[in-house]
Design an enzyme around this catalytic site. Structure first.
Site, mmCIF file in Angstrom:
data_model
loop_
_atom_site.group_PDB
_atom_site.id
_atom_site.type_symbol
_atom_site.label_atom_id
_atom_site.label_comp_id
_atom_site.label_asym_id
_atom_site.label_seq_id
_atom_site.Cartn_x
_atom_site.Cartn_y
_atom_site.Cartn_z
ATOM 1 N N CYS A 115 -30.068 -20.821 -19.777
ATOM 2 C CA CYS A 115 -29.916 -21.759 -20.889
ATOM 3 C C CYS A 115 -31.230 -22.361 -21.371
ATOM 4 O O CYS A 115 -31.417 -22.549 -22.575
ATOM 5 C CB CYS A 115 -28.934 -22.864 -20.526
ATOM 6 S SG CYS A 115 -29.519 -24.037 -19.268
ATOM 7 N N HIS A 138 -27.941 -28.194 -17.997
ATOM 8 C CA HIS A 138 -27.573 -27.241 -19.037
ATOM 9 C C HIS A 138 -28.110 -27.703 -20.383
ATOM 10 O O HIS A 138 -27.957 -28.872 -20.752
ATOM 11 C CB HIS A 138 -26.057 -27.067 -19.116
ATOM 12 C CG HIS A 138 -25.633 -26.021 -20.100
ATOM 13 N ND1 HIS A 138 -26.076 -24.717 -20.029
ATOM 14 C CD2 HIS A 138 -24.836 -26.089 -21.197
ATOM 15 C CE1 HIS A 138 -25.558 -24.024 -21.029
ATOM 16 N NE2 HIS A 138 -24.808 -24.840 -21.745
ATOM 17 N N ASP A 160 -23.983 -22.878 -28.385
ATOM 18 C CA ASP A 160 -24.440 -22.576 -27.029
ATOM 19 C C ASP A 160 -24.462 -21.066 -26.857
ATOM 20 O O ASP A 160 -23.436 -20.399 -27.006
ATOM 21 C CB ASP A 160 -23.480 -23.216 -26.023
ATOM 22 C CG ASP A 160 -23.943 -23.106 -24.578
ATOM 23 O OD1 ASP A 160 -24.928 -22.387 -24.319
ATOM 24 O OD2 ASP A 160 -23.299 -23.739 -23.709
#
Length: 277
Positions: A73, A112, A127
Site C-alpha cells: 500500500c 494502511h 484503494d
C-alpha cells in the site's frame, strides 16, 4: 514545498491502457482503479528478500513502472495518489488500521495507506493496495449501503471514530480496515512503512503475500499456497513445490520480474520452511 510529481506520467498511463490523459471524472477513476489492480500486483517480495522498501515517489516509479515489480500500500497507493493529482483529481492521502482476520472490535496500528477523492462534491475512497481483497472500484464514503464492484460487494459502516470497510465474502460481511479522514504527511507513512517492513511481528516480515485481479477472478499467493478465486465459484488451490516453481509462478501468474540470484533463492526457500511454535 510542493509535493514531488511523477516523472513519467505517459508511461504510467500507457501501462494502464490510456494513450492520452483522461479527464478527472468518476468514470475515469473507476477505470483507473480496476486496471491498476490488474496491471500492478500487490507483493511484499522486498520484505522477504531483505531489500529496503523505499517509498519516495522516484524510487516507487523506478521499481514499479520500470522495474517490472508491484508493491504494497505505501508504494501502490502513493503512486496512484500522485497520478490522481497529476490528472486533476481532488485527492487527499489518508490512512487506516487493518482489522481483516482480527477479532471484531480490534484496534490495530495505522499501517494502511489509501486516498480520499472528491468528485463534484461527492466523496469516495480509492484503494489499489489492499492485497487479495483490494476493492476494484472507488467506494462512496457517505453511504452505508452495499456497493457493488467488478468483484465482491463492499460497504462502509460509520463508526464513532471514523469508518469501517467491510467486504461480503462467502455470505459474511467481514471487516477489512478502519480509517478516518485525518490528513497524513510523508512522515506518517515513513513511520508506518518502517514498522510494516522491519518489525519482526509484522505479517509482511513473516510471510510472502502476492495478489492480482482480473476479469472475474483474483489470484493470491500466501507463502507456498497459490489460489485462483473465480467470482461466484469455488476457489482453486494448490501448493507450490519448490523455489523453481515459485519463481515461475511469480513470473507467469503475477507478471513479476525477480532476479534469479542466490540471495533471492535463499530468501524464497524460507517460505517453505515450517513455522516454529
Amino acid at each position: 514545498m510542493s509535493a514531488p510529481r511523477l516523472t513519467n506520467t505517459k508511461l504510467y498511463l500507457q501501462r494502464l491502457g490510456f494513450d492520452t490523459a483522461p479527464p478527472p471524472t468518476l468514470a475515469t477513476l473507476r477505470q483507473l482503479q480496476l486496471r491498476h489492480t490488474g496491471v500492478f500486483p500487490f507483493e511484499n517480495l522486498a520484505t522477504i528478500t531483505g531489500a529496503p522498501v523505499l517509498i519516495d515517489l522516484p524510487s516507487i516509479e523506478e521499481k514499479i513502472l520500470r522495474g517490472g515489480r508491484g508493491g504494497y500500500c505505501y508504494e501502490l497507493n502513493h503512486l496512484f495518489f500522485a497520478l490522481l493529482r497529476e490528472l486533476g483529481f481532488d485527492a487527499r492521502a489518508i490512512s487506516g488500521r487493518v482489522v481483516m482476520n482480527q477479532p471484531e472490535g480490534s484496534w490495530t496500528a495505522r499501517t494502511h495507506r489509501l486516498s480520499l477523492v472528491t468528485i463534484d462534491g461527492t466523496r469516495y475512497i480509492a484503494d489499489v493496495g489492499f492485497g487479495g481483497m483490494v476493492p476494484t472500484a472507488p467506494l462512496l464514503l457517505d453511504s452505508e449501503d452495499e456497493q457493488s464492484t467488478p468483484h465482491e460487494p463492499y460497504r462502509i459502516d460509520k463508526q464513532a471514530d471514523g469508518y469501517l470497510l467491510r467486504a461480503r465474502v462467502a455470505g459474511e460481511w467481514r471487516p477489512m480496515y478502519l480509517f478516518d479522514l485525518q490528513r497524513q504527511e510523508d512522515i506518517d507513512y515513513i513511520v508506518g512503512n518502517w514498522y510494516v517492513s522491519t518489525h519482526p511481528e509484522s505479517p509482511f516480515a513473516q510471510r510472502l503475500m502476492v495478489a492480482r485481479t482480473g476479469d472475474g477472478w483474483r489470484k493470491t499467493l500466501n507463502n507456498g499456497s497459490f489460489a485462483i478465486h473465480p467470482m461466484g465459484a469455488e476457489s482453486q488451490r494448490r501448493e507450490v513445490a519448490d523455489v523453481d516453481e515459485l519463481m515461475g509462478l511469480l513470473r507467469h501468474e503475477f507478471d513479476l520480474q525477480m532476479p534469479d540470484s542466490p540471495r533471492v533463492r535463499q530468501a524464497l526457500a524460507r517460505v517453505f520452511a515450517p513455522v516454529s511454535v
